[in-house]
Design a protein around this motif. Structure first.
Motif, mmCIF file in Angstrom:
data_model
loop_
_atom_site.group_PDB
_atom_site.id
_atom_site.type_symbol
_atom_site.label_atom_id
_atom_site.label_comp_id
_atom_site.label_asym_id
_atom_site.label_seq_id
_atom_site.Cartn_x
_atom_site.Cartn_y
_atom_site.Cartn_z
ATOM 1 N N PRO A 20 0.827 -1.215 0.000
ATOM 2 C CA PRO A 20 0.000 0.000 0.000
ATOM 3 C C PRO A 20 0.862 1.267 0.000
ATOM 4 O O PRO A 20 1.948 1.300 0.580
ATOM 5 N N SER A 21 0.368 2.318 -0.657
ATOM 6 C CA SER A 21 1.139 3.551 -0.806
ATOM 7 C C SER A 21 1.511 4.158 0.543
ATOM 8 O O SER A 21 2.615 4.674 0.700
ATOM 9 N N TRP A 22 0.617 4.071 1.540
ATOM 10 C CA TRP A 22 0.942 4.680 2.839
ATOM 11 C C TRP A 22 2.117 3.963 3.505
ATOM 12 O O TRP A 22 2.914 4.578 4.206
ATOM 13 N N VAL A 23 2.268 2.655 3.243
ATOM 14 C CA VAL A 23 3.400 1.903 3.796
ATOM 15 C C VAL A 23 4.674 2.284 3.033
ATOM 16 O O VAL A 23 5.712 2.537 3.640
ATOM 17 N N ARG A 24 4.581 2.343 1.699
ATOM 18 C CA ARG A 24 5.748 2.729 0.893
ATOM 19 C C ARG A 24 6.245 4.108 1.292
ATOM 20 O O ARG A 24 7.452 4.326 1.435
ATOM 21 N N ILE A 29 10.034 3.316 0.646
ATOM 22 C CA ILE A 29 10.302 2.209 -0.268
ATOM 23 C C ILE A 29 10.110 2.719 -1.694
ATOM 24 O O ILE A 29 9.087 3.307 -2.015
ATOM 25 N N LYS A 30 11.138 2.498 -2.505
ATOM 26 C CA LYS A 30 11.096 2.940 -3.894
ATOM 27 C C LYS A 30 11.230 1.735 -4.824
ATOM 28 O O LYS A 30 11.683 0.681 -4.410
ATOM 29 N N GLU A 31 10.863 1.940 -6.072
ATOM 30 C CA GLU A 31 11.001 0.894 -7.083
ATOM 31 C C GLU A 31 12.449 0.429 -7.126
ATOM 32 O O GLU A 31 13.369 1.239 -7.029
ATOM 33 N N SER A 32 12.650 -0.851 -7.207
ATOM 34 C CA SER A 32 13.940 -1.557 -7.260
ATOM 35 C C SER A 32 14.609 -1.702 -5.897
ATOM 36 O O SER A 32 15.683 -2.282 -5.803
ATOM 37 N N ILE A 45 6.683 -11.227 7.258
ATOM 38 C CA ILE A 45 7.241 -9.939 7.645
ATOM 39 C C ILE A 45 8.156 -9.441 6.522
ATOM 40 O O ILE A 45 9.093 -10.138 6.131
ATOM 41 N N PHE A 46 7.888 -8.252 6.005
ATOM 42 C CA PHE A 46 8.753 -7.602 5.034
ATOM 43 C C PHE A 46 9.518 -6.505 5.761
ATOM 44 O O PHE A 46 8.925 -5.720 6.494
ATOM 45 N N LYS A 47 10.842 -6.439 5.546
ATOM 46 C CA LYS A 47 11.671 -5.430 6.206
ATOM 47 C C LYS A 47 12.592 -4.774 5.191
ATOM 48 O O LYS A 47 13.065 -5.422 4.261
ATOM 49 N N LYS A 48 12.869 -3.486 5.443
ATOM 50 C CA LYS A 48 13.934 -2.830 4.687
ATOM 51 C C LYS A 48 15.233 -3.215 5.362
ATOM 52 O O LYS A 48 15.361 -3.093 6.568
#
Length: 80
Positions: A20-24, A29-32, A45-48
């Motif tokens: 979702p855009s609010w999470v990005r 979080i950017k493309e690539s 769980i997704f993490k940067k």
């Protein structure tokens, strides 16, 4: 106690989901970007990653063969 922000996403035919855009926006979080995926019980769980991972700079677009070679190289390094 922290409240959890919850959103629902649909899994596509290719087993992909859209973040979702609010999470990005909140996590920048950017493309690539590369994310880490962890499984905790029945949670995904997704993490940067905290540290930037090295990127291939070839001065051209990567082919499937380039990507497969890089993956194989990474597997070989982890066996050492």
């Amino acid at each position: 106690m922290k409240s959890k922000l919850i959103d629902r996403v649909k899994v596509t035919r290719n087993y992909q989901v859209t973040i979702p855009s609010w999470v990005r926006e909140r996590l920048s979080i950017k493309e690539s970007d590369v994310l880490e995926v962890e499984l905790r019980g029945d949670e995904i769980i997704f993490k940067k990653p905290k540290a930037e991972r090295p990127r291939l700079k070839l001065g051209r677009k990567l082919t499937l063969e380039d990507i497969e070679r890089a993956i194989e190289s990474g597997f070989n390094e982890s066996d050492r």
